[in-house]
Design a protein around this motif. Structure first.
Motif, mmCIF file in Angstrom:
data_model
loop_
_atom_site.group_PDB
_atom_site.id
_atom_site.type_symbol
_atom_site.label_atom_id
_atom_site.label_comp_id
_atom_site.label_asym_id
_atom_site.label_seq_id
_atom_site.Cartn_x
_atom_site.Cartn_y
_atom_site.Cartn_z
ATOM 1 N N PRO A 128 -18.948 1.822 -36.168
ATOM 2 C CA PRO A 128 -19.658 0.724 -36.829
ATOM 3 C C PRO A 128 -21.011 1.177 -37.407
ATOM 4 O O PRO A 128 -21.433 0.701 -38.457
ATOM 5 C CB PRO A 128 -19.849 -0.302 -35.707
ATOM 6 C CG PRO A 128 -18.790 0.035 -34.703
ATOM 7 C CD PRO A 128 -18.667 1.532 -34.765
ATOM 8 N N ASP A 130 -23.341 3.522 -39.389
ATOM 9 C CA ASP A 130 -23.167 4.455 -40.504
ATOM 10 C C ASP A 130 -24.547 4.847 -41.017
ATOM 11 O O ASP A 130 -25.237 4.044 -41.652
ATOM 12 C CB ASP A 130 -22.336 3.804 -41.612
ATOM 13 C CG ASP A 130 -21.923 4.779 -42.704
ATOM 14 O OD1 ASP A 130 -22.738 5.656 -43.044
ATOM 15 O OD2 ASP A 130 -20.800 4.638 -43.223
ATOM 16 N N TYR A 136 -26.312 -0.265 -44.859
ATOM 17 C CA TYR A 136 -26.411 -0.488 -43.418
ATOM 18 C C TYR A 136 -27.765 -1.131 -43.101
ATOM 19 O O TYR A 136 -28.819 -0.627 -43.486
ATOM 20 C CB TYR A 136 -26.265 0.819 -42.645
ATOM 21 C CG TYR A 136 -26.163 0.615 -41.148
ATOM 22 C CD1 TYR A 136 -24.937 0.405 -40.550
ATOM 23 C CD2 TYR A 136 -27.300 0.591 -40.349
ATOM 24 C CE1 TYR A 136 -24.837 0.196 -39.184
ATOM 25 C CE2 TYR A 136 -27.211 0.386 -38.978
ATOM 26 C CZ TYR A 136 -25.976 0.183 -38.411
ATOM 27 O OH TYR A 136 -25.884 -0.043 -37.053
ATOM 28 N N TYR A 142 -23.104 -4.751 -45.596
ATOM 29 C CA TYR A 142 -22.486 -3.659 -44.851
ATOM 30 C C TYR A 142 -21.224 -4.117 -44.139
ATOM 31 O O TYR A 142 -20.245 -3.364 -44.050
ATOM 32 C CB TYR A 142 -23.448 -3.046 -43.835
ATOM 33 C CG TYR A 142 -22.760 -1.944 -43.060
ATOM 34 C CD1 TYR A 142 -22.508 -0.710 -43.647
ATOM 35 C CD2 TYR A 142 -22.288 -2.164 -41.761
ATOM 36 C CE1 TYR A 142 -21.832 0.287 -42.962
ATOM 37 C CE2 TYR A 142 -21.615 -1.169 -41.065
ATOM 38 C CZ TYR A 142 -21.391 0.053 -41.667
ATOM 39 O OH TYR A 142 -20.701 1.030 -40.994
ATOM 40 N N PHE A 146 -17.797 -2.097 -44.299
ATOM 41 C CA PHE A 146 -17.097 -1.637 -43.104
ATOM 42 C C PHE A 146 -15.675 -2.175 -43.070
ATOM 43 O O PHE A 146 -14.713 -1.433 -42.784
ATOM 44 C CB PHE A 146 -17.867 -2.077 -41.861
ATOM 45 C CG PHE A 146 -17.210 -1.670 -40.562
ATOM 46 C CD1 PHE A 146 -17.365 -0.392 -40.056
ATOM 47 C CD2 PHE A 146 -16.435 -2.569 -39.837
ATOM 48 C CE1 PHE A 146 -16.761 0.000 -38.863
ATOM 49 C CE2 PHE A 146 -15.828 -2.189 -38.649
ATOM 50 C CZ PHE A 146 -15.991 -0.906 -38.161
ATOM 51 N N TYR A 180 -23.341 -6.831 -36.535
ATOM 52 C CA TYR A 180 -21.928 -6.634 -36.862
ATOM 53 C C TYR A 180 -21.148 -7.940 -36.855
ATOM 54 O O TYR A 180 -21.379 -8.827 -36.023
ATOM 55 C CB TYR A 180 -21.288 -5.680 -35.857
ATOM 56 C CG TYR A 180 -21.904 -4.298 -35.822
ATOM 57 C CD1 TYR A 180 -22.088 -3.561 -36.983
ATOM 58 C CD2 TYR A 180 -22.302 -3.729 -34.613
ATOM 59 C CE1 TYR A 180 -22.641 -2.285 -36.946
ATOM 60 C CE2 TYR A 180 -22.857 -2.453 -34.565
ATOM 61 C CZ TYR A 180 -23.032 -1.744 -35.730
ATOM 62 O OH TYR A 180 -23.582 -0.492 -35.692
#
Length: 476
Positions: A128, A130, A136, A142, A146, A180
């Motif tokens: 996850p 990067d 990111y 992002y 991803f 995330y």
């Protein structure tokens, strides 16, 4: 309110979790930009020209893994440095920009095809974090990036058995950390690879808690649902040179699923353990580690304590700069396979007569030695303590006893047990071993023993124990 024991025994593995558990032992392949820089965590600023293995042989990787007794391979398709081992359409920081194969290579495809050719399953690791991606830290942008890369991996390389998501969450180029979209990522995997387990920062398989191969004495698969939420929000920003990086189990997290723990939980789930450990001190190849490869003896013990401790074993085997598994690693792994086949290739209890402490259950007691995973023995409903006696017909030499519960239909129930041996009829019974949980598999490592009769005393269980298998083996 808490989770009652009646509720706990109703929690069983999903079909995908059961298929994963039965794989038992599979490989991690850490290979990428770090292999050529000597780092363990790259910066994301590495020149793709550095990626140029001189004699890459993925068939050798898979052959070595298969001969070791492994059933699958998980490849680090992208580590924290962001370099992709496939020609991703969404970044130039990939094999497309490397001299290897003239920029036309696809290492993910080569490994996936080699696995299929040799009958091993294939899984993907996608970091996850990067450190190369300019988006990111811009969370919505992002997350789209991803998930687009994940879509490539899930749609272009055949069946995937595992999507391995670690919790690394360091800073991006803009100095920000990413938030995330785990739920969106899970939905994507479920849609595109419904048979794949999502491991570590995922809902199917949890991290054992360390990278040193240590296992708990009591490894419960039924644990509070809050554990899954903890894994999902994990943000591990430790550096590879931090001594705490390979942290060990602590007393605080030794007990994950006892009655006392469940009594404090709002909800419980089936969330089994995976032990990840490297055959070398580090995850990516470093020539300085060539004389520190774990021995076959150490790997056998690791296998028996992890797979035989109600976990699965994910053993990292890092290829060198040639693109081959080093000769020392390969030799040790082949010896490991020989030892495992020698020990577990013949069950000395196969077809043996079995008696139960409750006579009316003698007829089904034979299920524990019939060699089938879909049959099992249990005492009458409500009986939490019971005994089984296996008659081997004559004195037999052994040093391993394997126990397995019928988890796919009845969950995890056994809380404590004792093993007793009797040299021959009329001799005194001798205590050989005692343990706590069984779950999918428990391997009891004994001193070399000679006995004709083996007694399993289940001294504690949840409502009513089950046993699908009692196997007896000799490693000598």
């Amino acid at each position: 309110m808490g989770v009652s024991i009646e509720e706990a025994i109703q929690i069983v593995p999903s079909p995908r979790q059961m298929a994963w558990q039965e794989m038992e032992f599979y490989a991690f392949i850490h290979f990428g930009m770090n292999t050529f820089t000597g780092r363990q965590w790259g910066t994301g600023e590495e020149d793709p020209q550095l990626f140029d293995p001189t004699d890459l042989d993925v068939e050798q990787w898979v052959t070595v893994c298969r001969e070791a007794g492994m059933t699958g391979v998980i490849l680090t398709c992208k580590h924290h440095d962001g370099f992709c081992l496939w020609p991703s359409a969404y970044t130039a920081h990939s094999v497309r920009s490397a001299p290897w194969r003239g920029g036309q290579g696809d290492l993910v495809r080569e490994v996936a095809e080699a696995c299929r050719a040799q009958g091993l399953k294939f899984g993907v690791y996608l970091s996850p974090w990067d450190r190369n991606a300019p988006t990111y830290g811009d969370s919505p942008a992002y997350n789209r990036y991803f998930q687009l890369q994940l879509t490539e991996l899930l749609t272009q390389y055949g069946e995937i058995f595992c999507v391995w998501l670690d919790g690394a969450c360091g800073e991006g180029r803009n100095g920000k950390k990413q938030v995330y979209d785990w739920d969106g990522t899970y939905r994507l995997v479920r849609e595109m690879q419904p048979g794949a387990v999502i491991a570590v920062c995922g809902p199917d398989v949890r991290w054992c808690g360390n990278e040193a191969g240590h296992t708990r004495r009591s490894e419960w698969s039924v644990v509070p649902a809050a554990m899954r939420d903890t894994e999902k929000v994990q943000a591990d920003s430790q550096q590879a040179d931090d001594p705490a990086w390979a942290r060990r189990l602590t007393a605080e997290d030794e007990d994950l699923g006892s009655r006392a723990v469940l009594a404090q939980a709002e909800r419980a789930i089936w969330y089994p353990s995976e032990v990840d450990v490297s055959i070398r001190p580090q995850w990516f190849y470093d020539p300085a580690d060539d004389d520190q490869v774990k021995s076959a003896e150490a790997l056998v013990e690791l296998f028996e304590r992890s797979v035989g401790g109600n976990s699965a074993l994910l053993l990292n085997v890092p290829p060198d700069r040639r693109g081959k598994i080093h000769e020392r690693d390969a030799a040790v792994l082949r010896e490991l396979g020989v030892r495992l086949r020698r020990t577990y290739g013949r069950d000395l209890a196969a077809g043996a007569a079995v008696w139960a402490s409750h006579a009316e259950r003698d007829a089904v007691a034979a299920h524990v030695t019939d060699g089938r995973s879909d049959t099992y023995w249990s005492p009458p409903a409500g009986v939490e303590q019971a005994e089984l006696v296996v008659d081997l017909g004559e004195p037999v030499v052994f040093d391993r006893v394997m126990l397995q519960e019928f988890i796919q239909g009845a969950g995890q129930r056994i809380e404590s047990f004792e093993l007793w041996g009797q040299g021959q009829a009329g001799d005194d019974w001798v205590l050989l071993d005692e343990g706590t949980v069984v779950g999918y598999k428990k391997i009891c490592r004994l001193n070399l023993t000679t006995a004709q009769m083996l007694k399993l005393r289940i001294t504690g269980s949840r409502i009513q124990p089950t046993l699908s298998r009692l196997g007896i083996f000799c490693s000598q």
